[in-house]
Write an enzyme that holds these catalytic residues in place. Structure first.
Site, short mmCIF file in Angstrom:
data_model
loop_
_atom_site.label_atom_id
_atom_site.label_comp_id
_atom_site.label_asym_id
_atom_site.label_seq_id
_atom_site.Cartn_x
_atom_site.Cartn_y
_atom_site.Cartn_z
N ARG A 119 -7.50 23.04 25.37
CA ARG A 119 -7.71 21.67 26.00
C ARG A 119 -8.29 21.58 27.23
NH1 ARG A 119 -4.28 18.53 28.20
NH2 ARG A 119 -2.44 19.64 27.34
N TYR B 159 -25.45 -0.24 22.03
CA TYR B 159 -24.90 0.32 20.83
C TYR B 159 -23.51 -0.20 20.56
CZ TYR B 159 -22.19 3.65 17.90
OH TYR B 159 -21.35 4.04 16.99
N ASP C 207 -26.72 6.21 29.48
CA ASP C 207 -26.71 6.82 27.94
C ASP C 207 -28.22 7.21 27.57
OD1 ASP C 207 -26.44 7.36 25.25
OD2 ASP C 207 -24.97 5.70 24.69
#
Length: 402
Positions: free
Chosen positions: A60, A112, A184
């Protein structure tokens, strides 16, 4: 270990970004001399003694395969480093951890649907404040200066209307007011746009899309321009458990090796599709920055290195025409997502942007007759024939005057 070190060790100091993407990690396996780097699926790693470990302790927190993918992505975007996350939305969520209660996030009103949903929900909980604006409206930057955002979120081209936003201008404003500018870049990928070169602080991707390119992985990434932001973003990625898996990272890196080659065919096909749509009386308007009459055409020429392969268009006849258009398609699958080798058609108001309420959709300019195409790498003639049949079905329903 610095992910960039893994990438650079086997590509040579003078190699282009294209070559580095293709050859990331090749020859890294010194144990068995495999050409392609192995996948490190182990969730944990040996400690030398209590509190003393090597470069990795727990997947992780860090994993060699994921770090290799992160280094390759950072190289493509020209960043100092990157984190690889479990999805595009987890990448977005990690970035918003840079905000505190009371901070303002400024986002495009036509962003989005998943981003809009997250920003709206977090603002409702008081995690931060969010305001959705038209970044291209007259006086938009002056108004933003007065609002004093902590984070400016750009999406260019926007999803699904392909509006173009001036990255350099908004990045300058962000620096002047002490804000973080995030872009983005999912719609174009590093092949066609590199926001960090225009002053952005962070770049976000859904790696599910063009970077992987085969619609078999869900993932995301955040690329940073400086090491301080990288450290903070990496800390939150670990703390939130948002890191991508080693296997998904491997598949993403496999996809990136062909990114530039795929992108060429994507765009060639998209330009043919745009031409066909623009010539149809059934189509009220086509949204693609390659068109000279697109409001962002000249700006796209300056800040993009390609036009991209996402196209949206408005059908005359509204929802009935849409239903007729999508029924019977052979080579465009009715599905969400984008950037895969296969061509897709999406109805934003009921699919990707369904989480936006009707007033928000209308303000954004998303109507019932809007469709979005992700143009794949199939033979162009097959795609054009499929579209011609679909447009004929839509025309019959729309009852256009002869």
């Amino acid at each position: 270990m610095n992910p960039a070190d893994i990438t650079h060790s086997f590509t040579g100091p003078t190699a282009s970004r294209v070559t580095r993407a293709v050859r990331a990690g090749i020859g890294a396996d010194t144990t068995h001399r495999a050409v392609m780097p192995p996948i490190h699926l182990s969730s944990n790693f040996f400690f030398d003694s209590p509190g003393v470990c090597g470069d990795y302790d727990y997947t992780r927190t860090g994993n060699p395969t994921r770090d290799l993918a992160a280094g390759a992505i950072a190289e493509l975007e020209g960043g100092c480093g990157a984190v690889v996350t479990s999805s595009g939305m987890s990448a977005i969520a990690v970035v918003t951890r840079l905000l505190s209660a009371g901070d303002l996030l400024l986002a495009p009103r036509d962003c989005y649907g998943g981003s809009h949903r997250l920003f709206t929900a977090e603002a409702a909980r008081g995690t931060y404040r969010a305001e959705f604006v038209d970044f291209n409206a007259p006086g938009a930057r002056e108004r933003a200066r007065a609002l004093g955002p902590r984070l400016i979120w750009l999406e260019t081209p926007s999803n699904p209307l392909l509006r173009i936003t001036d990255i350099a201008a908004w990045s300058r404003l962000a620096r002047e007011i002490g804000a973080i500018c995030v872009v983005d870049n999912t719609f174009l990928s590093p092949v066609n746009q590199q926001p960090l070169d225009f002053g952005a602080d962070l770049v976000v991707h859904s790696t599910t899309k063009f970077l992987n390119g085969h619609s078999d992985v869900v993932g995301g990434t955040v690329v940073t321009a400086d090491s301080a932001l990288l450290e903070e973003v990496a800390w939150w990625t670990n703390a939130m458990g948002a890191a991508g898996s080693p296997f998904d990272s491997y598949l993403t890196m496999r996809g990136m090796r062909t990114l530039h080659a795929r992108s060429r065919v994507h765009e060639e096909n998209a330009l043919a599709v745009v031409e066909a749509l623009a010539a149809s009386d059934t189509v009220a308007c086509v949204n693609h920055p390659s068109l000279p009459d697109h409001p962002g055409h000249e700006l796209a020429r300056r800040q993009q290195t390609g036009w991209g392969s996402l196209v949206s268009f408005e059908l005359r006849g509204g929802r009935e025409a849409v239903d007729a258009f999508v029924s019977g398609l052979t080579f465009f699958a009715l599905a969400e997502s984008l950037g895969g080798v296969e061509s897709l058609v999406t109805h934003p108001t009921t699919m990707t942007h369904a989480s936006m309420d009707l007033p928000a959709q209308l303000v954004a300019g998303i109507g019932e007759g809007l469709l979005r195409l992700s143009v794949g790498i199939e033979a162009a003639d097959d795609l054009l024939a499929d579209l011609a049949r679909a447009l004929s079905r839509a025309e019959a329903v729309a009852c256009l005057p002869v």
